[in-house]
Each structure stands twice: as C-alpha cells, then as structure tokens.
Design an enzyme around this catalytic site. Structure first.
Site, PDB file in Angstrom:
ATOM      1  N   ARG A  19       1.735  38.797 -34.293  1.00 35.24           N
ATOM      2  CA  ARG A  19       2.024  39.899 -33.359  1.00 35.24           C
ATOM      3  C   ARG A  19       0.723  40.636 -33.009  1.00 35.24           C
ATOM      4  O   ARG A  19       0.206  40.501 -31.914  1.00 35.24           O
ATOM      5  CB  ARG A  19       3.070  40.862 -33.970  1.00 35.24           C
ATOM      6  CG  ARG A  19       3.665  41.811 -32.944  1.00 35.24           C
ATOM      7  CD  ARG A  19       2.816  43.034 -32.662  1.00 35.24           C
ATOM      8  NE  ARG A  19       2.588  43.861 -33.832  1.00 35.24           N
ATOM      9  CZ  ARG A  19       1.731  44.872 -33.863  1.00 35.24           C
ATOM     10  NH1 ARG A  19       1.023  45.183 -32.791  1.00 35.24           N
ATOM     11  NH2 ARG A  19       1.555  45.567 -34.974  1.00 35.24           N
ATOM     12  N   ASP A  20       0.165  41.360 -33.973  1.00 39.61           N
ATOM     13  CA  ASP A  20      -1.040  42.145 -33.688  1.00 39.61           C
ATOM     14  C   ASP A  20      -2.182  41.221 -33.258  1.00 39.61           C
ATOM     15  O   ASP A  20      -2.989  41.561 -32.389  1.00 39.61           O
ATOM     16  CB  ASP A  20      -1.440  42.929 -34.943  1.00 39.61           C
ATOM     17  CG  ASP A  20      -2.227  44.183 -34.643  1.00 39.61           C
ATOM     18  OD1 ASP A  20      -2.953  44.202 -33.642  1.00 39.61           O
ATOM     19  OD2 ASP A  20      -2.134  45.155 -35.420  1.00 39.61           O
ATOM     20  N   HIS A 212      -1.347  49.818 -42.663  1.00 42.86           N
ATOM     21  CA  HIS A 212      -1.732  48.834 -41.633  1.00 42.86           C
ATOM     22  C   HIS A 212      -3.183  49.139 -41.270  1.00 42.86           C
ATOM     23  O   HIS A 212      -3.461  50.078 -40.529  1.00 42.86           O
ATOM     24  CB  HIS A 212      -0.784  48.994 -40.435  1.00 42.86           C
ATOM     25  CG  HIS A 212      -1.090  48.130 -39.257  1.00 42.86           C
ATOM     26  ND1 HIS A 212      -0.378  46.981 -38.972  1.00 42.86           N
ATOM     27  CD2 HIS A 212      -2.013  48.235 -38.278  1.00 42.86           C
ATOM     28  CE1 HIS A 212      -0.852  46.433 -37.864  1.00 42.86           C
ATOM     29  NE2 HIS A 212      -1.851  47.179 -37.416  1.00 42.86           N
ATOM     30  N   HIS A 214      -7.169  48.162 -40.060  1.00 41.89           N
ATOM     31  CA  HIS A 214      -8.027  47.282 -39.251  1.00 41.89           C
ATOM     32  C   HIS A 214      -9.441  47.326 -39.812  1.00 41.89           C
ATOM     33  O   HIS A 214      -9.875  48.336 -40.354  1.00 41.89           O
ATOM     34  CB  HIS A 214      -8.004  47.717 -37.781  1.00 41.89           C
ATOM     35  CG  HIS A 214      -6.793  47.236 -37.053  1.00 41.89           C
ATOM     36  ND1 HIS A 214      -6.817  46.173 -36.183  1.00 41.89           N
ATOM     37  CD2 HIS A 214      -5.505  47.644 -37.103  1.00 41.89           C
ATOM     38  CE1 HIS A 214      -5.604  45.966 -35.702  1.00 41.89           C
ATOM     39  NE2 HIS A 214      -4.771  46.843 -36.247  1.00 41.89           N
ATOM     40  N   CYS A 245      -5.063  46.361 -30.731  1.00 43.14           N
ATOM     41  CA  CYS A 245      -4.160  46.882 -29.706  1.00 43.14           C
ATOM     42  C   CYS A 245      -4.872  46.902 -28.357  1.00 43.14           C
ATOM     43  O   CYS A 245      -5.916  47.527 -28.213  1.00 43.14           O
ATOM     44  CB  CYS A 245      -3.716  48.298 -30.084  1.00 43.14           C
ATOM     45  SG  CYS A 245      -2.774  49.112 -28.773  1.00 43.14           S
ATOM     46  N   ASN A 254      -7.343  43.055 -37.590  1.00 40.19           N
ATOM     47  CA  ASN A 254      -6.753  43.617 -38.813  1.00 40.19           C
ATOM     48  C   ASN A 254      -7.562  43.186 -40.029  1.00 40.19           C
ATOM     49  O   ASN A 254      -8.365  42.261 -39.961  1.00 40.19           O
ATOM     50  CB  ASN A 254      -5.337  43.057 -39.010  1.00 40.19           C
ATOM     51  CG  ASN A 254      -4.373  43.555 -37.971  1.00 40.19           C
ATOM     52  OD1 ASN A 254      -4.335  43.046 -36.864  1.00 40.19           O
ATOM     53  ND2 ASN A 254      -3.601  44.554 -38.328  1.00 40.19           N
TER      54      ASN A 254
HETATM   55  N1  COA Z   1      11.326  44.133 -22.779  1.00 41.56           N
HETATM   56  C1  COA Z   1      11.233  43.542 -21.555  1.00 41.56           C
HETATM   57  N2  COA Z   1      10.976  44.198 -20.426  1.00 41.56           N
HETATM   58  C2  COA Z   1      10.859  45.528 -20.510  1.00 41.56           C
HETATM   59  C3  COA Z   1      10.955  46.209 -21.739  1.00 41.56           C
HETATM   60  C4  COA Z   1      11.193  45.456 -22.907  1.00 41.56           C
HETATM   61  N3  COA Z   1      11.264  46.009 -24.107  1.00 41.56           N
HETATM   62  N4  COA Z   1      10.773  47.510 -21.511  1.00 41.56           N
HETATM   63  C5  COA Z   1      10.564  47.661 -20.195  1.00 41.56           C
HETATM   64  N5  COA Z   1      10.617  46.454 -19.587  1.00 41.56           N
HETATM   65  C6  COA Z   1      10.387  46.153 -18.178  1.00 41.56           C
HETATM   66  C7  COA Z   1      11.289  46.920 -17.238  1.00 41.56           C
HETATM   67  O1  COA Z   1      12.493  46.219 -17.037  1.00 41.56           O
HETATM   68  C8  COA Z   1      10.453  47.010 -15.982  1.00 41.56           C
HETATM   69  O2  COA Z   1      10.500  45.770 -15.315  1.00 41.56           O
HETATM   70  P1  COA Z   1      10.436  45.679 -13.699  1.00 41.56           P
HETATM   71  O3  COA Z   1       9.084  46.254 -13.327  1.00 41.56           O
HETATM   72  O4  COA Z   1      10.542  44.211 -13.459  1.00 41.56           O
HETATM   73  O5  COA Z   1      11.574  46.493 -13.226  1.00 41.56           O
HETATM   74  C9  COA Z   1       9.055  47.174 -16.526  1.00 41.56           C
HETATM   75  O6  COA Z   1       9.065  46.588 -17.843  1.00 41.56           O
HETATM   76  C10 COA Z   1       8.625  48.612 -16.615  1.00 41.56           C
HETATM   77  O7  COA Z   1       9.633  49.334 -17.288  1.00 41.56           O
HETATM   78  P2  COA Z   1       9.480  50.882 -17.674  1.00 41.56           P
HETATM   79  O8  COA Z   1      10.680  51.304 -18.431  1.00 41.56           O
HETATM   80  O9  COA Z   1       9.095  51.669 -16.467  1.00 41.56           O
HETATM   81  O10 COA Z   1       8.304  50.793 -18.712  1.00 41.56           O
HETATM   82  P3  COA Z   1       6.827  51.333 -18.620  1.00 41.56           P
HETATM   83  O11 COA Z   1       6.073  50.648 -17.542  1.00 41.56           O
HETATM   84  O12 COA Z   1       6.894  52.810 -18.640  1.00 41.56           O
HETATM   85  O13 COA Z   1       6.273  50.773 -20.047  1.00 41.56           O
HETATM   86  C11 COA Z   1       6.813  50.114 -22.321  1.00 41.56           C
HETATM   87  C12 COA Z   1       6.820  51.208 -21.282  1.00 41.56           C
HETATM   88  C13 COA Z   1       7.008  50.762 -23.668  1.00 41.56           C
HETATM   89  C14 COA Z   1       7.930  49.156 -22.043  1.00 41.56           C
HETATM   90  C15 COA Z   1       5.474  49.353 -22.242  1.00 41.56           C
HETATM   91  O14 COA Z   1       4.413  50.253 -22.147  1.00 41.56           O
HETATM   92  C16 COA Z   1       5.282  48.452 -23.438  1.00 41.56           C
HETATM   93  O15 COA Z   1       5.959  47.467 -23.624  1.00 41.56           O
HETATM   94  N6  COA Z   1       4.278  48.771 -24.305  1.00 41.56           N
HETATM   95  C17 COA Z   1       4.001  48.041 -25.497  1.00 41.56           C
HETATM   96  C18 COA Z   1       2.592  48.255 -25.897  1.00 41.56           C
HETATM   97  C19 COA Z   1       2.245  47.487 -27.154  1.00 41.56           C
HETATM   98  O16 COA Z   1       2.964  46.656 -27.663  1.00 41.56           O
HETATM   99  N7  COA Z   1       1.041  47.771 -27.645  1.00 41.56           N
HETATM  100  C20 COA Z   1       0.477  47.117 -28.772  1.00 41.56           C
HETATM  101  C21 COA Z   1       1.139  47.413 -30.058  1.00 41.56           C
HETATM  102  S1  COA Z   1       0.773  48.999 -30.726  1.00 41.56           S
HETATM  103 ZN    ZN Z   2      -2.745  47.031 -35.511  1.00 46.32          ZN
END
Ligand code: COA
Ligand code: ZN
Length: 323
Positions: A19-20, A212, A214, A245, A254
């Site tokens: 994942r990370d 966790h 790094h 990240c 990590n």
């Molecule tokens: N799985 C699949 N698709 C998702 C989703 C999920 N969990 N959450 C949101 N989406 C999709 C929405 O359906 C939308 O799709 P569309 O543009 O086709 O309509 C799009 O993503 C944007 O959705 P929205 O609710 O507006 O999200 P956002 O743009 O505000 O982003 C997160 C918020 C949390 C979903 C996004 O920032 C994210 O996934 N971040 C993860 C970051 C991460 O993992 N970082 C590293 C680990 S710390």
């Molecule tokens: Zn991490």
C-alpha cells in the site's frame, strides 16, 4: 528491560509495502504481480498485510485495482488483510472485497489533511465516524491511522497534546482503540517517539498501538528502538523500504521490513518472520518496479551471509607465513 535486549519479547512487524510502497510508484504494477507478491508475503510469518487502498483512482492511480487485488489474494489463516480507506465509498468497496480490517486515515495536521484528503480534520472525523458505524454490523475490524503525528512537512511542529486529543476522541467517541501514530515524512526523532508512545501507553494501556515510521532522515531504526523502549510492540514496515505519501512533500520510504527483522532478531526480539524468505521477496522488487530499492539487506545480505575468500588467498597465506 532495555530496548537493547529483546529477551524473547514478541514484536509485530506489519507489512505496508503493497500500500504505502506501491502507491507512490510511477509505473503501474500489474494486478497479477501485486497478487503474487502478497501471496508470497503471506508465507513469511507476517500477521498483518496492508494489501492496498480503496481511495479515489484519480488520487492514487497506482492502486486503482484494489478491489481485484483484495479479491484475488490467497487468505492465509492468522494473517489480517487490511486496507486503507479514506471515506464511506472506500469502506463500501473494501467490505465488498472481504477486507478483514479497514485502516481509516486522517492527519493530525490540518494542512496535510486538506492536501491529502480534501477535507478539514472535522470533516474527516465525521467521515471516520460514519465508516466506523458502517464497519460494525459487517464485523469488519477498524484501525485509525493518524498521519503527521510527529510533524507536518508544511506546518512544522504538531503538538503532542493535539495528537493525544484526537486519540481520545477515537477511543471515547468512536469506540476505536486500534490506533497507528504515523511519522509520514520521517520528522520524528527518538526522544519524541519515546515521549508520545510512552504517553499513549500510560493513558491507554489496553489499546492496540502501532507506530508507522518512515526512514526519510535515516532515523527509522533509532525511532523503532525508542518506541520499543516506550512499550510499543507493533510497527508498520515495508518490504525493500519502499513507500511515501504522494501528497506529503519530501516523503520517502518506510522503515524496511527485512532490515528491522534482521536487527530485532539479532537483539533477541521475536518477530516470527522467515527472514530468508522475506529477503528473497525483497530481492525481486527491483525487477518488478524497474528501480533499486532502499533496503541495505537486499544489497549486503544478513550479518553472517559470508563471502568466499579471494582466489589467491592460499598464495597470500603462504607468503605471510614465509615472512
Ligand atoms: N473510491 C473510488 N472512487 C472514489 C472514492 C473512493 N473511495 N472516493 C471518491 N471517489 C471518486 C468520486 O466518485 C469522484 O469521481 P468522479 O470525478 O468520476 O465523479 C471523484 O473520486 C472525486 O470525488 P470527491 O468525493 O469529490 O473526492 P475528492 O476529489 O474531494 O477526494 C478523496 C477525496 C479522499 C476521495 C481523495 O482525496 C483520496 O482518495 N485521497 C487518498 C489519498 C491517499 O491515499 N494518500 C496516501 C495515503 S496517506
Ligand atoms: Zn506512510
């Protein structure tokens, strides 16, 4: 008991490389290769593997195949298959794919939370509450990972009191006492780790605490030892030391699973890991990813993996004896 003497104490290393680690890879690792790697890791004695993340595929394209990976892996008894989940949508996908544990995430830093999750911390907390309520009836376990608990690459210091306040809300309001304190960009140092882990342990002795860490600034092992000394016994780590990240500037790998396992076993801790098997898996990473990995053990081998003497050793010896 000093951190220098494991004396058989059990330490859990929890694999987060799939994942990370993979979330930051530029070239997409094929689904089949991810499944094969996780299936191999399942046979190394690990008790928890963070398989993938059910995030927006736009935010983390490298893990857009989380559903297929989680459904495709072989489940080894005794291994908890976890996944990172940022919102309700992710939780629904994860539960459908038979994920054992939802690893919910938010950041102790308001700036990093907005950058990474597009939400304020209060919005994230409300989302976590919703996800925790969703997980309960399905019997899925919940862990909460608090990013930037030891500092934020954009804000700087994060007060330990605010980290502990968030933990108090997870435990008190959400009933979630499996908590991971994350040093997202390697800003932690040993005294700080000992202080925060010690304060957590003292306040919540029964809670399941994971660190966790790094290795961004080379302090990964030192911080692990400080955490052990303060009573922590669960550490996330990544095969080959890959990771980082994409939404935290300057993030790198990590702490490395095989390096930690090697060091901790030498110190007398019990990791339950099959180190040769772990190293063999790590040595396949450069071919899979198309670049070298940070692991020193991949390069140098274990302490007693010996090398042959030079071909002219007998001549050297005879010459020395004749002097
Ligand atoms: N799985 C699949 N698709 C998702 C989703 C999920 N969990 N959450 C949101 N989406 C999709 C929405 O359906 C939308 O799709 P569309 O543009 O086709 O309509 C799009 O993503 C944007 O959705 P929205 O609710 O507006 O999200 P956002 O743009 O505000 O982003 C997160 C918020 C949390 C979903 C996004 O920032 C994210 O996934 N971040 C993860 C970051 C991460 O993992 N970082 C590293 C680990 S710390
Ligand atoms: Zn991490």
């Amino acid at each position: 008991m000093s951190a220098w003497e494991g004396a058989g104490r059990r330490v859990h290393l929890q694999e987060v490389g799939t994942r990370d680690g993979l979330q930051a890879e530029k070239a997409f690792v094929p689904t089949e290769a991810k499944i094969a790697l996780i299936d191999e890791l399942s046979l190394t004695g690990l008790t928890k593997i963070e398989v993938s993340s059910f995030t927006s595929p736009k935010a983390i394209p490298a893990l857009a195949d989380a559903d297929a990976v989680m459904q495709g892996i072989r489940r080894e008894p005794g291994v908890v298959y976890s996944a990172l989940v940022p919102n309700v949508r992710g939780a629904e996908r994860a539960i459908l794919a038979r994920t054992d544990e939802l690893n919910l995430v938010m950041s102790a830093s308001g700036t990093h939370n907005l950058t990474n999750l597009r939400m304020t911390r209060d919005q994230s907390f409300a989302a976590l509450a919703e996800v925790a309520a969703l997980a309960r009836p399905s019997g899925t376990a919940v862990n909460i990972s608090l990013s930037c608990a030891f500092g934020c690459p954009m804000e700087g210091e994060v007060p330990p009191s605010s980290v502990l306040d968030w933990c108090a809300r997870y435990i008190g309001e959400l009933g979630v006492d499996h908590i991971t304190l994350c040093d997202t960009t390697g800003m932690a140092f040993p005294g700080q780790v000992a202080g925060l882990a010690g304060a957590f342990r003292q306040r919540w002795p029964q809670a399941e605490l994971t660190l966790h860490l790094h290795n961004t600034r080379g302090l990964g092992l030192a911080n692990t030892l400080a955490g052990l000394d303060a009573g922590a016994d669960r550490f996330d780590a990544s095969l080959g030391g890959i990771g980082g990240c994409p939404y935290a500037p300057g993030a790198t790998g990590n702490v490395c699973t095989e390096e930690l396992a090697h060091a901790l076993e030498l110190m007398g801790f019990q990791t339950g890991l099959d180190l040769p098997r772990l190293i063999a898996a790590a040595r396949r990473l450069p071919g899979m990813l198309g670049h070298e990995v940070p692991s020193q053990i991949v390069k140098a081998g274990r302490r007693l993996d010996l090398h042959p003497v030079p071909a002219d050793f007998e001549t050297i010896r005879q010459r020395a004896l004749a002097r």
